[in-house]
Enzyme design. Structure first.
Site, short mmCIF file in Angstrom:
data_model
loop_
_atom_site.label_atom_id
_atom_site.label_comp_id
_atom_site.label_asym_id
_atom_site.label_seq_id
_atom_site.Cartn_x
_atom_site.Cartn_y
_atom_site.Cartn_z
N PHE A 8 0.82 -1.20 0.00
CA PHE A 8 0.00 0.00 0.00
C PHE A 8 0.86 1.26 0.00
O PHE A 8 1.86 1.34 0.74
CB PHE A 8 -0.86 0.06 1.27
N ASP A 9 0.45 2.24 -0.79
CA ASP A 9 0.89 3.60 -0.53
C ASP A 9 0.23 4.00 0.80
O ASP A 9 -0.73 3.36 1.24
CB ASP A 9 0.42 4.50 -1.68
N LEU A 10 0.73 5.06 1.42
CA LEU A 10 0.18 5.46 2.71
C LEU A 10 -0.76 6.65 2.61
O LEU A 10 -1.98 6.52 2.69
CB LEU A 10 1.32 5.74 3.69
N ASP A 11 -0.21 7.84 2.40
CA ASP A 11 -1.02 9.06 2.35
C ASP A 11 -1.99 9.04 1.17
O ASP A 11 -1.58 8.79 0.03
CB ASP A 11 -0.13 10.29 2.21
N ASP A 162 -3.15 5.83 -4.57
CA ASP A 162 -4.08 6.89 -4.97
C ASP A 162 -3.49 7.81 -6.02
O ASP A 162 -4.14 8.78 -6.42
CB ASP A 162 -4.47 7.73 -3.74
#
Length: 212
Positions: A8-11, A162
């Protein structure tokens, strides 16, 4: 083959820091009397700060990053929260034996702070930050590093993010990709990068990996 590893990307993917990022850019640009609009600032959400600020002013890049980060850390805890259903889905994925990792362009300290505030710091077998690589996303290095640390195979790995950098990094690393419809720049923008999947809700991941 089924998905056994999810990165996963975070932000903007797991935790909602969009308004914190906007506020930090606004603070920085006000400090330097630079007249950027909110719409223009949204476009800076995603790439590493070094890339963004060097494109604005190569002579003051480090200085601008410092102004941004000081504001970001000072205000961080007032903004950060997990997106809807994130904790629930991470619980189920971990229980079902899916390997989980973070691949982010943020620096180590702020990553762990964000994970802690959102209450999701204990789910991940690896966390690859900007401090851990020579090349940030969309280069495949961060994704490849995370896979190596988890002993994961590209055929059974999914990269979720995202931003275009997340999708391209996954594609460049030869893994499946998933965009999130709650991307701050909009679902339609992300669809142009042809992710393997588009998540309308974090719970869509459970269908994809077959653990509903």
């Amino acid at each position: 083959m089924s998905i056994r590893t999810i990165l996963f990307d975070l932000d903007g993917t797991l935790i909602d820091t969009n308004e914190l990022i906007i506020a930090s850019f606004e603070h920085t640009f006000n400090h330097y009397n630079l007249p950027y609009t909110r719409e223009e600032i949204i476009e800076f959400n995603g790439p590493p700060l070094m890339e963004t600020f060097s494109n604005i002013d190569k002579n003051r890049t480090e200085e601008m990053i410092d102004v941004y980060r000081k504001h970001n850390l000072r205000e961080h805890d007032h903004y950060v929260k997990a997106f809807p259903n994130v904790v629930e889905v991470l619980d189920i994925l971990k229980e079902k034996g899916i390997q989980l990792g973070i691949v982010t362009t943020k620096m180590n300290d702020s990553v762990h702070r964000g994970l802690s505030i959102a209450g999701i710091e204990n789910y991940f077998g690896t966390i690859v930050t900007l401090d851990d690589v020579k090349h940030s996303k969309p280069h495949p290095e961060p994704v490849m590093k995370a896979m190596k640390q988890l002993d994961a195979e590209s055929a059974t790995t999914l990269m979720v993010g995202d931003n275009s950098h997340d999708i391209e990094a996954g594609q460049n690393a030869g893994v499946k990709t998933a965009g999130v419809a709650w991307s701050f720049k909009g679902k339609e923008r992300l669809m142009k990068y042809n992710p393997t999947y588009m998540l309308e809700d974090m719970r869509d991941l459970l269908k994809i990996v077959g653990v509903e």
